[in-house]
Design a protein around this motif. Sequence first.
Motif, PDB file in Angstrom:
ATOM      1  N   ARG A 167     -14.255  20.845 -12.984  1.00  0.00           N
ATOM      2  CA  ARG A 167     -13.189  21.465 -12.194  1.00  0.00           C
ATOM      3  C   ARG A 167     -13.016  22.950 -12.536  1.00  0.00           C
ATOM      4  O   ARG A 167     -11.921  23.481 -12.479  1.00  0.00           O
ATOM      5  N   LYS A 168     -14.121  23.601 -12.888  1.00  0.00           N
ATOM      6  CA  LYS A 168     -14.091  25.024 -13.214  1.00  0.00           C
ATOM      7  C   LYS A 168     -15.075  25.832 -12.362  1.00  0.00           C
ATOM      8  O   LYS A 168     -15.327  26.983 -12.638  1.00  0.00           O
ATOM      9  N   GLY A 169     -15.687  25.196 -11.362  1.00  0.00           N
ATOM     10  CA  GLY A 169     -16.622  25.898 -10.497  1.00  0.00           C
ATOM     11  C   GLY A 169     -18.049  25.932 -11.013  1.00  0.00           C
ATOM     12  O   GLY A 169     -18.901  26.618 -10.453  1.00  0.00           O
ATOM     13  N   ILE A 170     -18.330  25.186 -12.060  1.00  0.00           N
ATOM     14  CA  ILE A 170     -19.666  25.209 -12.659  1.00  0.00           C
ATOM     15  C   ILE A 170     -20.704  24.583 -11.727  1.00  0.00           C
ATOM     16  O   ILE A 170     -21.795  25.138 -11.547  1.00  0.00           O
ATOM     17  N   ALA A 171     -20.381  23.442 -11.132  1.00  0.00           N
ATOM     18  CA  ALA A 171     -21.326  22.782 -10.225  1.00  0.00           C
ATOM     19  C   ALA A 171     -21.661  23.699  -9.044  1.00  0.00           C
ATOM     20  O   ALA A 171     -22.825  23.830  -8.660  1.00  0.00           O
ATOM     21  N   ARG A 172     -20.652  24.341  -8.501  1.00  0.00           N
ATOM     22  CA  ARG A 172     -20.869  25.272  -7.381  1.00  0.00           C
ATOM     23  C   ARG A 172     -21.766  26.438  -7.820  1.00  0.00           C
ATOM     24  O   ARG A 172     -22.709  26.802  -7.122  1.00  0.00           O
ATOM     25  N   ALA A 173     -21.489  27.004  -8.974  1.00  0.00           N
ATOM     26  CA  ALA A 173     -22.296  28.123  -9.477  1.00  0.00           C
ATOM     27  C   ALA A 173     -23.744  27.689  -9.701  1.00  0.00           C
ATOM     28  O   ALA A 173     -24.675  28.431  -9.379  1.00  0.00           O
ATOM     29  N   LEU A 174     -23.928  26.501 -10.240  1.00  0.00           N
ATOM     30  CA  LEU A 174     -25.286  25.993 -10.453  1.00  0.00           C
ATOM     31  C   LEU A 174     -26.021  25.809  -9.122  1.00  0.00           C
ATOM     32  O   LEU A 174     -27.199  26.150  -8.997  1.00  0.00           O
ATOM     33  N   MET A 175     -25.331  25.263  -8.132  1.00  0.00           N
ATOM     34  CA  MET A 175     -25.973  25.048  -6.829  1.00  0.00           C
ATOM     35  C   MET A 175     -26.325  26.364  -6.148  1.00  0.00           C
ATOM     36  O   MET A 175     -27.380  26.483  -5.521  1.00  0.00           O
ATOM     37  N   LEU A 176     -25.465  27.357  -6.266  1.00  0.00           N
ATOM     38  CA  LEU A 176     -25.779  28.664  -5.681  1.00  0.00           C
ATOM     39  C   LEU A 176     -26.985  29.297  -6.377  1.00  0.00           C
ATOM     40  O   LEU A 176     -27.855  29.884  -5.727  1.00  0.00           O
ATOM     41  N   ALA A 177     -27.065  29.148  -7.698  1.00  0.00           N
ATOM     42  CA  ALA A 177     -28.230  29.655  -8.437  1.00  0.00           C
ATOM     43  C   ALA A 177     -29.484  28.876  -8.051  1.00  0.00           C
ATOM     44  O   ALA A 177     -30.573  29.456  -7.931  1.00  0.00           O
ATOM     45  N   LEU A 178     -29.333  27.579  -7.826  1.00  0.00           N
ATOM     46  CA  LEU A 178     -30.460  26.748  -7.397  1.00  0.00           C
ATOM     47  C   LEU A 178     -30.988  27.226  -6.040  1.00  0.00           C
ATOM     48  O   LEU A 178     -32.198  27.312  -5.829  1.00  0.00           O
ATOM     49  N   GLU A 179     -30.084  27.555  -5.132  1.00  0.00           N
ATOM     50  CA  GLU A 179     -30.520  28.058  -3.827  1.00  0.00           C
ATOM     51  C   GLU A 179     -31.249  29.384  -3.965  1.00  0.00           C
ATOM     52  O   GLU A 179     -32.247  29.619  -3.275  1.00  0.00           O
ATOM     53  N   ASP A 180     -30.782  30.247  -4.856  1.00  0.00           N
ATOM     54  CA  ASP A 180     -31.497  31.504  -5.116  1.00  0.00           C
ATOM     55  C   ASP A 180     -32.896  31.230  -5.665  1.00  0.00           C
ATOM     56  O   ASP A 180     -33.864  31.879  -5.259  1.00  0.00           O
ATOM     57  N   ALA A 181     -33.004  30.274  -6.583  1.00  0.00           N
ATOM     58  CA  ALA A 181     -34.304  29.913  -7.147  1.00  0.00           C
ATOM     59  C   ALA A 181     -35.220  29.347  -6.062  1.00  0.00           C
ATOM     60  O   ALA A 181     -36.425  29.634  -6.046  1.00  0.00           O
ATOM     61  N   ALA A 182     -34.665  28.575  -5.150  1.00  0.00           N
ATOM     62  CA  ALA A 182     -35.459  28.034  -4.042  1.00  0.00           C
ATOM     63  C   ALA A 182     -35.982  29.160  -3.158  1.00  0.00           C
ATOM     64  O   ALA A 182     -37.157  29.148  -2.760  1.00  0.00           O
TER      65      ALA A 182
END
Length: 191
Positions: free
Chosen positions: A120-135
């Motif tokens: 509940r701190k936005g970590i999952a969202r941040a990880l997914m956005l970084a994952l999209e950048d990596a993709a």
Amino acid sequence: MPVTSYSFCETNMTKISTLEIDSYDGTQLQIQIDAFARLLHACVQSGASISFVQPFTINAAKDFWHQKVLPGVLDGSRILLIAKIEGQLAGCVQLDCDTPPNQPHRAEVAKLLVHPAFRRKGIARALMLALEDAARQRQRRLITLDTRTGDHAEPLYRTLGYQTVGTIPEYAKDPFTDTFDATTIMYKLIT
């Protein structure tokens, strides 16, 4: 060097912490395999439906990282992104790029994990956005995933623009009971 870094307020709104998202190679994963095992173990113990059922030991968690993740990270077919807060492993996600020759444009999200103490701190969202950048860097423009139907991650994926293809009933055994849960299949086209 971190892929991205930003600050956020802790729940009590008094302490500012820094979240760093970084990509790990095989050597880094091997060095910190115990921390990754503890992260996975904590997530499974808290009820995450991520392929494992009880009883689930810390040794089984280590085996997963050694046998299922490390080979792909070493050969470059799997990207491991990690989230750290104040130097502590708070979460991770994997981008599986090991696709058939007719699918060089696609990748799959695997094991989005956030330690229960850091949710509940936005970590999952941040990880997914970084994952999209990596993709994007890998020229992967179609990302697919599956998640337990009705789970906490499903609305997150929707807010990130993932579309639901459908659900498959009785897809996976619940981590604690003898019941079977449905899974929701999702995708996102990225530019």
